[in-house]
Design a protein around this motif. Structure first.
Motif, PDB file in Angstrom:
ATOM      1  N   MET A   1       0.808  -1.221   0.000  1.00 29.71           N
ATOM      2  CA  MET A   1       0.000   0.000   0.000  1.00 29.71           C
ATOM      3  C   MET A   1       0.841   1.271   0.000  1.00 29.71           C
ATOM      4  O   MET A   1       0.313   2.364  -0.140  1.00 29.71           O
ATOM      5  CB  MET A   1      -0.925   0.014   1.227  1.00 29.71           C
ATOM      6  N   GLY A   2       2.142   1.137   0.183  1.00 30.19           N
ATOM      7  CA  GLY A   2       3.008   2.302   0.224  1.00 30.19           C
ATOM      8  C   GLY A   2       3.126   2.924   1.604  1.00 30.19           C
ATOM      9  O   GLY A   2       3.638   4.045   1.743  1.00 30.19           O
ATOM     10  N   ILE A   3       2.663   2.210   2.633  1.00 31.73           N
ATOM     11  CA  ILE A   3       2.817   2.700   4.012  1.00 31.73           C
ATOM     12  C   ILE A   3       4.257   2.453   4.439  1.00 31.73           C
ATOM     13  O   ILE A   3       4.769   1.345   4.323  1.00 31.73           O
ATOM     14  CB  ILE A   3       1.839   1.976   4.961  1.00 31.73           C
ATOM     15  N   THR A   4       4.913   3.492   4.948  1.00 28.47           N
ATOM     16  CA  THR A   4       6.324   3.386   5.309  1.00 28.47           C
ATOM     17  C   THR A   4       6.535   3.139   6.794  1.00 28.47           C
ATOM     18  O   THR A   4       7.592   2.637   7.196  1.00 28.47           O
ATOM     19  CB  THR A   4       7.080   4.666   4.915  1.00 28.47           C
ATOM     20  N   HIS A   5       5.563   3.502   7.636  1.00 30.94           N
ATOM     21  CA  HIS A   5       5.700   3.339   9.086  1.00 30.94           C
ATOM     22  C   HIS A   5       4.362   2.885   9.660  1.00 30.94           C
ATOM     23  O   HIS A   5       3.340   3.565   9.462  1.00 30.94           O
ATOM     24  CB  HIS A   5       6.149   4.648   9.741  1.00 30.94           C
ATOM     25  N   LEU A   6       4.388   1.760  10.351  1.00 33.67           N
ATOM     26  CA  LEU A   6       3.153   1.160  10.832  1.00 33.67           C
ATOM     27  C   LEU A   6       3.165   1.110  12.358  1.00 33.67           C
ATOM     28  O   LEU A   6       4.078   0.547  12.971  1.00 33.67           O
ATOM     29  CB  LEU A   6       3.020  -0.258  10.264  1.00 33.67           C
ATOM     30  N   PHE A   7       2.146   1.695  12.941  1.00 33.98           N
ATOM     31  CA  PHE A   7       2.023   1.814  14.397  1.00 33.98           C
ATOM     32  C   PHE A   7       1.179   0.647  14.895  1.00 33.98           C
ATOM     33  O   PHE A   7      -0.013   0.569  14.626  1.00 33.98           O
ATOM     34  CB  PHE A   7       1.349   3.150  14.720  1.00 33.98           C
TER      35      PHE A   7
END
Length: 252
Positions: A80-86
């Protein structure tokens, strides 16, 4: 940078809405993993997905464990192009008022793993407290660090997606309760900086725990056995790194 949230859910469908309601204010993608829940919890999860925007639902056909769920979400986030996942647990034990400070710290330090350092109240079970200390000591041992790992088990973290994704492609990672400790160790092995921020944690009366004393302690023991082997394989590199003082000191 594109930040997002991951919430693995198993047996905590009834507390999920409160967590998602807090996170929706940030207008970021939210990945929810239904980890093989039974019908009642599935109903809660589906209602939340209908009520809030920006949610991607990932469904495990059967219960596969927290580690499996987060690793699957990391792969989805990467696409999805998410670079940082919390990563935030669905049970509501962590202080949601700290979300903003964790997101900001991640923006300031995009190459780092931002991890919660729990501040417990009187509700913490004594066996949980002792178990955490054992895990901290052992994680320090297999990373050749001292005073660097303040908490190895906290599930309140902002992961840089790319190094996590690469690890998940080529390494087996514990799929259950050993996951949080193992991925922390593996990221430190990969020289990903670790930054701790305090977060309040409570254990509400009547709260559900997915920890299974015998099964999970056995799995954690096997995880640490694998990490010990991994440490000896990497020992020359870890020793050189420690000698250069690149890691092993408390973040100041």
């Amino acid at each position: 940078m594109q930040q997002g949230f991951i919430i693995p859910v198993y047996n905590h469908g009834n507390t999920l809405q409160n967590v998602v309601a807090e996170l929706s204010a940030y207008n970021l993608p939210i990945l929810i993993v239904d980890d093989g829940n039974k019908e009642q919890d599935k109903t809660y999860i589906n209602l939340v997905c209908q009520k809030f925007n920006n949610i991607t639902l990932i469904v495990n056909r059967r219960n596969r464990g927290k580690g499996y769920s987060v690793c699957r979400a990391i792969k989805t986030a990467y696409k999805m192009g998410i670079t940082h996942l919390f990563q935030i647990d669905a049970d509501g034990q962590h202080d949601m008022e700290q979300v903003k400070s964790f997101l900001e710290k991640s923006k300031e330090n995009p190459d780092s793993l931002i991890s919660g350092c729990p501040v417990f109240d009187e509700t913490i079970p004594e066996n949980r407290k002792n178990g955490k200390q054992i895990s901290n000591n052992y994680a320090s041992f297999v990373t050749l660090t001292e005073g660097y790992i303040k908490d190895a088990m906290c599930g309140y973290r902002v992961y840089p997606v790319e190094p996590f994704f690469k690890i998940s492609k080529f390494s087996y990672i514990d799929t259950h309760m050993g996951f949080d400790t193992e991925i922390l160790i593996r990221l430190i092995w990969k020289n990903v900086p670790l930054i701790y921020l305090p977060v309040k944690v409570s254990y509400p009366v009547g709260g559900k725990s997915n920890f299974r004393m015998v099964r999970d302690n056995i799995r954690i023991s096997f995880m640490f056995a694998r990490m010990t082997i991994g440490m000896w394989i990497r020992y020359p590199m870890l020793a050189r790194r420690r000698k250069r003082n690149k890691i092993g000191k408390e973040d100041k």
